[in-house]
Design an enzyme around this catalytic site. Structure first.
Site, PDB file in Angstrom:
ATOM      1  N   SER A  97      41.730  39.979  44.804  1.00  0.00           N
ATOM      2  CA  SER A  97      42.436  41.165  45.344  1.00  0.00           C
ATOM      3  C   SER A  97      42.320  42.348  44.122  1.00  0.00           C
ATOM      4  O   SER A  97      42.789  42.014  43.079  1.00  0.00           O
ATOM      5  CB  SER A  97      43.936  40.796  45.513  1.00  0.00           C
ATOM      6  OG  SER A  97      44.470  42.143  45.798  1.00  0.00           O
ATOM      7  N   ASN A  98      41.857  43.451  44.415  1.00  0.00           N
ATOM      8  CA  ASN A  98      41.778  44.384  43.271  1.00  0.00           C
ATOM      9  C   ASN A  98      43.181  45.081  43.382  1.00  0.00           C
ATOM     10  O   ASN A  98      43.711  45.622  42.593  1.00  0.00           O
ATOM     11  CB  ASN A  98      41.036  45.710  43.961  1.00  0.00           C
ATOM     12  CG  ASN A  98      39.567  45.051  44.021  1.00  0.00           C
ATOM     13  OD1 ASN A  98      39.075  44.676  43.044  1.00  0.00           O
ATOM     14  ND2 ASN A  98      38.769  45.073  44.905  1.00  0.00           N
TER      15      ASN A  98
END
Ligand SMILES: *Cc1c(COP(=O)(O)O)cnc(C)c1O
Length: 333
Positions: free
Chosen positions: A76-77
């Site tokens: 996840s960014n």
């Protein structure tokens, strides 16, 4: 509407650059392709979540929280940018990661964004794919509250009406840049996932009556579901900024032809798009979001959906840190 009325932490490097991609435009031989560099928002290798977090983290601070909690996929960014933002504010950050791909690749599971989550000092826990992660997060948050922690939860992708304000603001910023250089934008395109980016953009565009068609290239959900998610959030966002009803259902358009097998699983054209941007423009895309968005852009140009003489802006939503979780998807001969 006046966004200055909403609490905000000014941590992002704004405005992000708007640049012409000369070599990619020439390679595709059709429209003029521009890029809005939201991969350059400044914190921890940048990305689109930072604009949302400017509003979300200010709200967290106003609520008296000493810890923020969020959730996302392994790479996840959003989790990584939340961890960085929390570090800069001196807040604790706890992350729930969902195994959406079932990959056993050690790079996928420990490198890229996961490495950066740890580096920013966030704590994390892992969950199997397919559970309701926002519900799980609330459960974990309630346990921590029972232990006396003041927890502020942020939904996956930072996609609620508060987070979407960041992309209402981006629509204003982009249109001001285009106005200043007399650049008529015929289409604005980007990768769409948890819906906050597209919902904020369409709300801003419609509130300004700018008449710029917006297209989101999906990375997970089927077309109807994706458009419904974006539309529902746009309704709430428009209400929040005092412009209820400006967004109509037909303003929300997603193309989900480039998703492939599923979320976080790159296709051949995803990898081709990443290599083209890297080798023609020196720009890093990612295999989960911007690579699929760019694959859609490239195919739309090749098919003549975007025509010679038209000016297309690709909003680069970031994600390059994820590349280091996906080195095995590339094969350089
Ligand atoms: C989260 C993300 C998106 C999608 O934005 P949403 O607001 O979740 O739709 C696109 N690109 C990258 C790199 C992201 O991290």
């Amino acid at each position: 509407m006046h966004l200055a009325r909403f609490p905000r932490k000014h941590f992002a490097h704004l405005p992000t650059p708007l640049e012409k991609m000369e070599r990619l435009s020439a390679e595709l031989g059709g429209p003029e392709i521009w890029i809005k560099r939201d991969d350059c928002t400044g914190l921890s290798t940048g990305g689109n979540k930072t604009r949302k977090l400017e509003f979300l983290m200010a709200d967290a601070e106003a609520s008296g929280a000493d810890m923020v909690m969020t959730q996302g996929a392994t790479q996840s960014n959003h989790a990584r940018q939340t961890a960085a933002f929390a570090a800069k504010m001196g807040m604790k950050c706890h992350i729930l990661l969902e195994d959406r791909t079932g990959s056993n690749d050690p790079n996928y599971n420990e490198s890229g964004n996961v490495f950066l989550d740890d580096l920013h000092g966030a704590s994390r826990e892992k969950h199997p794919g397919g559970i309701d992660m926002n519900a799980k997060m609330e459960e974990v948050a309630d346990q921590m509250r029972a232990d006396g922690k003041k927890v502020y939860t942020i939904p996956g992708g930072g996609s609620n009406a508060t987070g979407a304000l960041g992309y209402v603001n981006c629509a204003f910023e982009l249109i001001a840049q285009a106005n200043d250089r007399s650049l008529v934008i015929d289409h604005l395109v980007h990768a769409t996932g948890s819906a906050g980016t597209q919902a904020g953009l369409i709300t801003g565009i419609k509130a300004m009556n700018a008449n710029i068609p917006l297209l989101g290239y999906g990375v997970r959900a089927p077309k109807d579901k994706q458009e419904e998610n974006v539309f529902n959030l746009a309704l709430k966002t428009a209400e929040k900024i005092g412009a209820p009803g400006v967004v109509k259902r037909e303003d929300v358009v997603a193309n989900t032809d480039y998703v492939g097998e599923g979320y976080g699983i790159p296709r051949e054209d995803t990898i081709e798009a990443i290599e083209m941007f890297a080798q023609l423009e020196g720009i890093l895309l990612d295999p989960v979001y911007s690579g699929k968005g760019a694959a859609g852009l490239i195919d739309s140009c090749r098919k003549g959906h975007f025509k010679k003489g038209e000016r297309i802006v690709f909003l680069h939503t970031g994600g390059a840190a994820g590349l280091f979780g996906y080195t095995s998807a590339f094969d350089f001969k």
